[in-house]
Motif scaffolding. Structure first.
Motif, mmCIF file in Angstrom:
data_model
loop_
_atom_site.group_PDB
_atom_site.id
_atom_site.type_symbol
_atom_site.label_atom_id
_atom_site.label_comp_id
_atom_site.label_asym_id
_atom_site.label_seq_id
_atom_site.Cartn_x
_atom_site.Cartn_y
_atom_site.Cartn_z
ATOM 1 N N PHE A 91 -48.117 -24.014 -93.643
ATOM 2 C CA PHE A 91 -46.929 -24.862 -93.507
ATOM 3 C C PHE A 91 -47.226 -26.173 -94.232
ATOM 4 O O PHE A 91 -48.348 -26.397 -94.694
ATOM 5 C CB PHE A 91 -46.602 -25.108 -92.024
ATOM 6 C CG PHE A 91 -47.682 -25.815 -91.244
ATOM 7 C CD1 PHE A 91 -48.717 -25.093 -90.652
ATOM 8 C CD2 PHE A 91 -47.664 -27.195 -91.095
ATOM 9 C CE1 PHE A 91 -49.719 -25.747 -89.932
ATOM 10 C CE2 PHE A 91 -48.661 -27.855 -90.372
ATOM 11 C CZ PHE A 91 -49.694 -27.122 -89.788
ATOM 12 N N VAL A 92 -46.211 -27.042 -94.331
ATOM 13 C CA VAL A 92 -46.422 -28.333 -94.998
ATOM 14 C C VAL A 92 -46.631 -29.384 -93.917
ATOM 15 O O VAL A 92 -45.809 -29.531 -93.015
ATOM 16 C CB VAL A 92 -45.230 -28.686 -95.908
ATOM 17 C CG1 VAL A 92 -45.407 -30.094 -96.493
ATOM 18 C CG2 VAL A 92 -45.110 -27.661 -97.025
ATOM 19 N N ASN A 93 -47.724 -30.100 -93.995
ATOM 20 C CA ASN A 93 -48.059 -31.032 -92.924
ATOM 21 C C ASN A 93 -47.420 -32.404 -93.124
ATOM 22 O O ASN A 93 -46.666 -32.629 -94.065
ATOM 23 C CB ASN A 93 -49.594 -31.110 -92.759
ATOM 24 C CG ASN A 93 -50.261 -31.795 -93.947
ATOM 25 O OD1 ASN A 93 -49.628 -32.519 -94.700
ATOM 26 N ND2 ASN A 93 -51.565 -31.558 -94.108
ATOM 27 N N ASP A 94 -47.749 -33.311 -92.214
ATOM 28 C CA ASP A 94 -47.142 -34.648 -92.229
ATOM 29 C C ASP A 94 -47.535 -35.453 -93.464
ATOM 30 O O ASP A 94 -46.890 -36.444 -93.781
ATOM 31 C CB ASP A 94 -47.540 -35.417 -90.954
ATOM 32 C CG ASP A 94 -49.046 -35.604 -90.834
ATOM 33 O OD1 ASP A 94 -49.789 -34.658 -91.155
ATOM 34 O OD2 ASP A 94 -49.489 -36.693 -90.427
ATOM 35 N N LEU A 95 -48.577 -35.046 -94.142
ATOM 36 C CA LEU A 95 -49.006 -35.755 -95.344
ATOM 37 C C LEU A 95 -48.390 -35.131 -96.598
ATOM 38 O O LEU A 95 -48.701 -35.521 -97.711
ATOM 39 C CB LEU A 95 -50.533 -35.726 -95.450
ATOM 40 C CG LEU A 95 -51.273 -36.162 -94.174
ATOM 41 C CD1 LEU A 95 -52.770 -35.915 -94.294
ATOM 42 C CD2 LEU A 95 -50.998 -37.633 -93.871
ATOM 43 N N GLY A 96 -47.521 -34.131 -96.371
ATOM 44 C CA GLY A 96 -46.858 -33.474 -97.487
ATOM 45 C C GLY A 96 -47.715 -32.411 -98.156
ATOM 46 O O GLY A 96 -47.376 -31.921 -99.233
ATOM 47 N N ARG A 97 -48.847 -32.078 -97.532
ATOM 48 C CA ARG A 97 -49.733 -31.085 -98.140
ATOM 49 C C ARG A 97 -49.632 -29.747 -97.422
ATOM 50 O O ARG A 97 -49.253 -29.676 -96.262
ATOM 51 C CB ARG A 97 -51.173 -31.597 -98.076
ATOM 52 C CG ARG A 97 -51.392 -32.805 -98.970
ATOM 53 C CD ARG A 97 -52.865 -32.989 -99.276
ATOM 54 N NE ARG A 97 -53.550 -33.677 -98.202
ATOM 55 C CZ ARG A 97 -53.715 -35.001 -98.138
ATOM 56 N NH1 ARG A 97 -53.237 -35.764 -99.089
ATOM 57 N NH2 ARG A 97 -54.354 -35.545 -97.143
ATOM 58 N N ARG A 98 -50.017 -28.687 -98.138
ATOM 59 C CA ARG A 98 -50.017 -27.355 -97.534
ATOM 60 C C ARG A 98 -51.187 -27.249 -96.570
ATOM 61 O O ARG A 98 -52.330 -27.520 -96.928
ATOM 62 C CB ARG A 98 -50.147 -26.285 -98.616
ATOM 63 C CG ARG A 98 -48.962 -26.268 -99.553
ATOM 64 C CD ARG A 98 -48.986 -25.071 -100.487
ATOM 65 N NE ARG A 98 -47.726 -24.993 -101.183
ATOM 66 C CZ ARG A 98 -46.611 -24.497 -100.638
ATOM 67 N NH1 ARG A 98 -46.654 -23.984 -99.425
ATOM 68 N NH2 ARG A 98 -45.487 -24.475 -101.310
ATOM 69 N N GLU A 99 -50.868 -26.852 -95.359
ATOM 70 C CA GLU A 99 -51.889 -26.780 -94.309
ATOM 71 C C GLU A 99 -52.023 -25.316 -93.916
ATOM 72 O O GLU A 99 -51.030 -24.657 -93.606
ATOM 73 C CB GLU A 99 -51.405 -27.611 -93.115
ATOM 74 C CG GLU A 99 -52.327 -27.609 -91.912
ATOM 75 C CD GLU A 99 -53.443 -28.648 -92.031
ATOM 76 O OE1 GLU A 99 -53.231 -29.680 -92.689
ATOM 77 O OE2 GLU A 99 -54.527 -28.380 -91.479
ATOM 78 N N PRO A 100 -53.238 -24.761 -93.915
ATOM 79 C CA PRO A 100 -53.364 -23.368 -93.495
ATOM 80 C C PRO A 100 -53.067 -23.195 -92.008
ATOM 81 O O PRO A 100 -53.443 -24.037 -91.193
ATOM 82 C CB PRO A 100 -54.827 -23.021 -93.797
ATOM 83 C CG PRO A 100 -55.500 -24.272 -94.208
ATOM 84 C CD PRO A 100 -54.508 -25.357 -94.342
ATOM 85 N N GLY A 101 -52.376 -22.112 -91.686
ATOM 86 C CA GLY A 101 -52.141 -21.780 -90.278
ATOM 87 C C GLY A 101 -53.170 -20.761 -89.826
ATOM 88 O O GLY A 101 -54.235 -20.615 -90.440
ATOM 89 N N LEU A 102 -52.832 -20.024 -88.769
ATOM 90 C CA LEU A 102 -53.777 -19.044 -88.236
ATOM 91 C C LEU A 102 -53.545 -17.653 -88.814
ATOM 92 O O LEU A 102 -54.353 -16.752 -88.613
ATOM 93 C CB LEU A 102 -53.672 -18.986 -86.712
ATOM 94 C CG LEU A 102 -53.972 -20.297 -85.974
ATOM 95 C CD1 LEU A 102 -53.875 -20.081 -84.470
ATOM 96 C CD2 LEU A 102 -55.348 -20.836 -86.346
#
Lengths: 242, 418
Positions: free
Chosen positions: A104-115
């Motif tokens: 998903f896209v995190n609060d910093l605007g970067r792609r964040e891996p999920g589970l």
């Protein structure tokens, strides 16, 4: 898995409980107890280990920054993924739903891996925030009545081949993809954008999770008067033109 | 604008443009009032600000200004500070809670003879208003979840406060027990820390600075990861007493009920002290406040006393439950989800309704069915009623505690004449 105790795990109330998500825990707990089941509820804060022996795990919604922190800690902890591997039932809402996917896209605007427990990928929408009452038809294979909920998110979630849409919206935005899908699920893992909380408006979902966890086809009936009244009111409210 | 220092006051009259703006605002407000559209203060302020966008700043040059912001307790604290400062001179205040720039402008425009301006400010506008009015003091009480469908995220508000107030000349009087408030205020050069307490903790388990999990031993709090911790307070609420920086304990005998109002009074005493009003004088004057914009008012309706209590969000409901009379006092609950309330009712599930066990409970309001399911799942006995009149008819005798959220509270007041 013990025969006599339903182990209910509420994941990270300190980070993922912004939208009354405790309500889902309370409804599952209440309806299990009403069926004479012993319920052991464990609330796991984000500095604690996720137990791997739970029967049902509930993951709620949260704001953007807590969502990133929760994803980091869940990845590091690994307990939820191991529980999923053990066949535990996992139900997630909004930010929690995104975390269970691949990214998903995190609060910093970067792609964040999920589970990666659910075959979905989320990004941030560019349009208006989806806010309001939703009415949707749940996948008929799940045998549940229509879905009523309240959505409040800006996410767009696309479903991959190994997950199915949880519902199709009649009113509302759902996954925000424009194709009418809402939420996603596979055999044991569920995700939805619906708040309300969703179990308060759709207690049949709570019963589904209990049935899946116990591996039974039916549960004894419980008093549904207030749930039914609320459902009728909210469905009518969604159908009323704004 | 030049030389807006509030400390100096100014004998310089308003510019012709500012005068015109004030007059235009008053004319529009009068028209709005006569058309039956409320006090007209907001529309009047909007028109005045359009004629002179700097009007708020100009009006404030002549005043020593205090700003008050928080999720809960703004209106009451504004009133308490205003009462305390009246010991030293006339006060102008937006006492009715019109707390955005237009309403504030309108309130200030009506107080040309005042020495002090005591201004409640909506959380979202605090930084903007502080920039315009150059306050001498800013009271920051608490921050928690509220109206999630339309308000900014709670930590985001704290961040806006932190950025907007970092260079302020004002004395910031801030609650050391609320980690979000402490974080917001800790960038300010002049802070008076008040240990005002915090009952609702569920929006502050994460360190506002680094995101670590906060440890909360006793009344203390700290982040083990980055070291951010509760600042040492110089003022404290201790039971029914306020402790001042000299360690003197001043008794409070407020008419306003509840712990939260004691916290509001402790903060107000600290603010009054910034202006040289001694705690004894300030607290004595606060005693006169019995109800604020109808809140805490006891009205007689159909032969029964009803106490009217406003609770808009989980933190507010928690404080309210702690002040109501014990069982078997009947309780009336009313919840709406209109625009001003927020249209998402999921917060009901964050409210600790099981605390009402033992009270006869009556439920009304536009969203009474949401509340019914909430109470049902909590295992409480309750009755859903059509309106307050039916609830009063069905309830066992005795004063009834009536707790309602924003628009439900306004409706209740209209119906029972509060």
């Amino acid at each position: 898995m013990s025969e006599s105790v339903l182990r209910l795990v509420w994941v990270y109330p300190d980070l993922l409980s912004t939208y009354g998500d405790q309500g889902n825990v309370l409804v599952v707990e209440r309806r299990a107890r009403q069926r004479g089941l012993n319920v052991a509820r464990v609330d796991v804060r984000s500095d604690q280990q996720i137990p791997t022996s739970g029967d049902i795990y509930l993951v709620g919604g949260g704001e953007d920054r807590p969502q990133r922190l929760a994803a980091e800690r869940l990845r590091r902890d690994g307990g939820l993924s191991r529980a999923a591997g053990n066949g535990a039932i996992i139900f997630s809402v909004c930010a929690g739903y995104q975390i269970l996917g691949h990214e998903f896209v995190n609060d910093l605007g970067r792609r964040e891996p999920g589970l990666g427990l659910l075959d979905v990928v989320s990004e941030r929408g560019t349009g208006e925030r989806c806010v309001g009452d939703v009415l949707a038809d749940i996948d008929p294979r799940l045998g549940l009545p229509e879905l009523t909920g309240f959505e409040n998110h800006q996410g767009v979630t696309r479903i991959g081949p190994s997950a199915k849409p949880f519902a199709r919206v009649r009113i509302g935005k759902g996954n925000g993809t424009g194709d009418g899908t809402e939420g996603a699920y596979n055999e044991t893992v569920f995700g939805t954008y619906m708040h309300g909380p969703v179990m308060a408006r759709n207690p049949a979902i709570a019963d589904l999770l209990i049935k899946l966890a116990l591996d039974v086809n039916a549960l004894p009936p419980v008093e549904e008067t207030w749930y039914e009244a609320l459902r009728a009111e909210r469905i009518a409210a969604a159908e009323r033109p704004a | 604008m030049q030389d807006a220092s509030p400390q100096q006051g100014s004998s310089e009259p308003l510019t012709p443009r500012a005068k015109l703006a004030v007059t235009a605002g008053k004319v529009v407000a009068a028209v709005s009032r006569s058309a039956g559209r409320g006090s007209g203060s907001v529309i009047g302020g909007k028109v005045a600000l359009r004629v002179d966008p700097d009007l708020l700043a100009r009006l404030a040059t002549h005043l020593d200004v205090v700003l008050v912001s928080a999720t809960n307790g703004k209106t009451t604290t504004t009133r308490l500070i205003a009462e305390a400062l009246r010991a030293h001179g006339p006060v102008v205040s937006n006492a009715l809670g019109a707390n955005m720039p237009a309403g504030i402008t309108s309130a200030l425009a009506g107080g040309s003879a005042a020495k002090y301006g005591v201004i409640e400010v909506d959380e979202k506008y605090l930084a903007t208003v502080a920039r315009d009015v150059r306050p001498k003091a800013i009271a920051l009480l608490n921050l928690s979840r509220d109206q999630l469908d339309r308000a900014a995220e709670t930590r985001m508000l704290a961040e806006r406060w932190r950025e907007g107030l970092s260079g302020t000349d004002a004395w910031v009087v801030a609650n050391a027990d609320d980690p979000l408030v402490a974080w917001a205020a800790s960038s300010c050069p002049h802070v008076v820390w008040v240990a005002a307490g915090q009952s609702w903790k569920d929006d502050a388990w994460s360190c506002p600075s680094c995101g670590g999990v906060l440890q909360r031993p006793g009344d203390d709090w700290l982040c083990a990861e980055c070291g951010f911790r509760r600042p040492p307070p110089t003022w404290a609420l201790s039971g029914d007493y306020v402790l001042d920086p000299n360690g003197t304990a001043w008794p409070m005998s407020l008419q306003l009920p509840g712990r939260a109002n004691k916290a509001n009074a402790a903060t107000s005493a600290a603010v009054a002290w910034v202006f040289g009003v001694p705690p004894e004088t300030a607290l004595e004057r606060m005693k006169s406040v019995a109800a604020v914009a109808g809140r805490y008012d006891v009205v007689n309706y159909q032969g029964r006393d009803l106490r009217l209590l406003l609770a808009k969000n989980p933190a507010g409901w928690l404080e309210t439950f702690s002040l109501i009379d014990p069982p078997p006092t009947p309780v009336l609950l009313s919840v709406n989800a209109l625009g001003a309330d927020g249209t998402d009712t999921s917060w009901l599930w964050d409210v600790d309704y099981p605390r009402l066990a033992g009270h006869p409970i009556f439920v009304i309001g536009q969203r009474k069915l949401d509340l019914a399911v909430r109470l049902d799942v909590a295992g409480l006995d309750f009755r859903v009623c059509e309106d307050v009149s039916e609830a009063v008819r069905l309830a066992p005798p005795g004063r009834m505690e009536c707790i309602a959220n924003y628009t439900a509270f306004q409706q209740l007041r209209r119906q029972v004449g509060g």
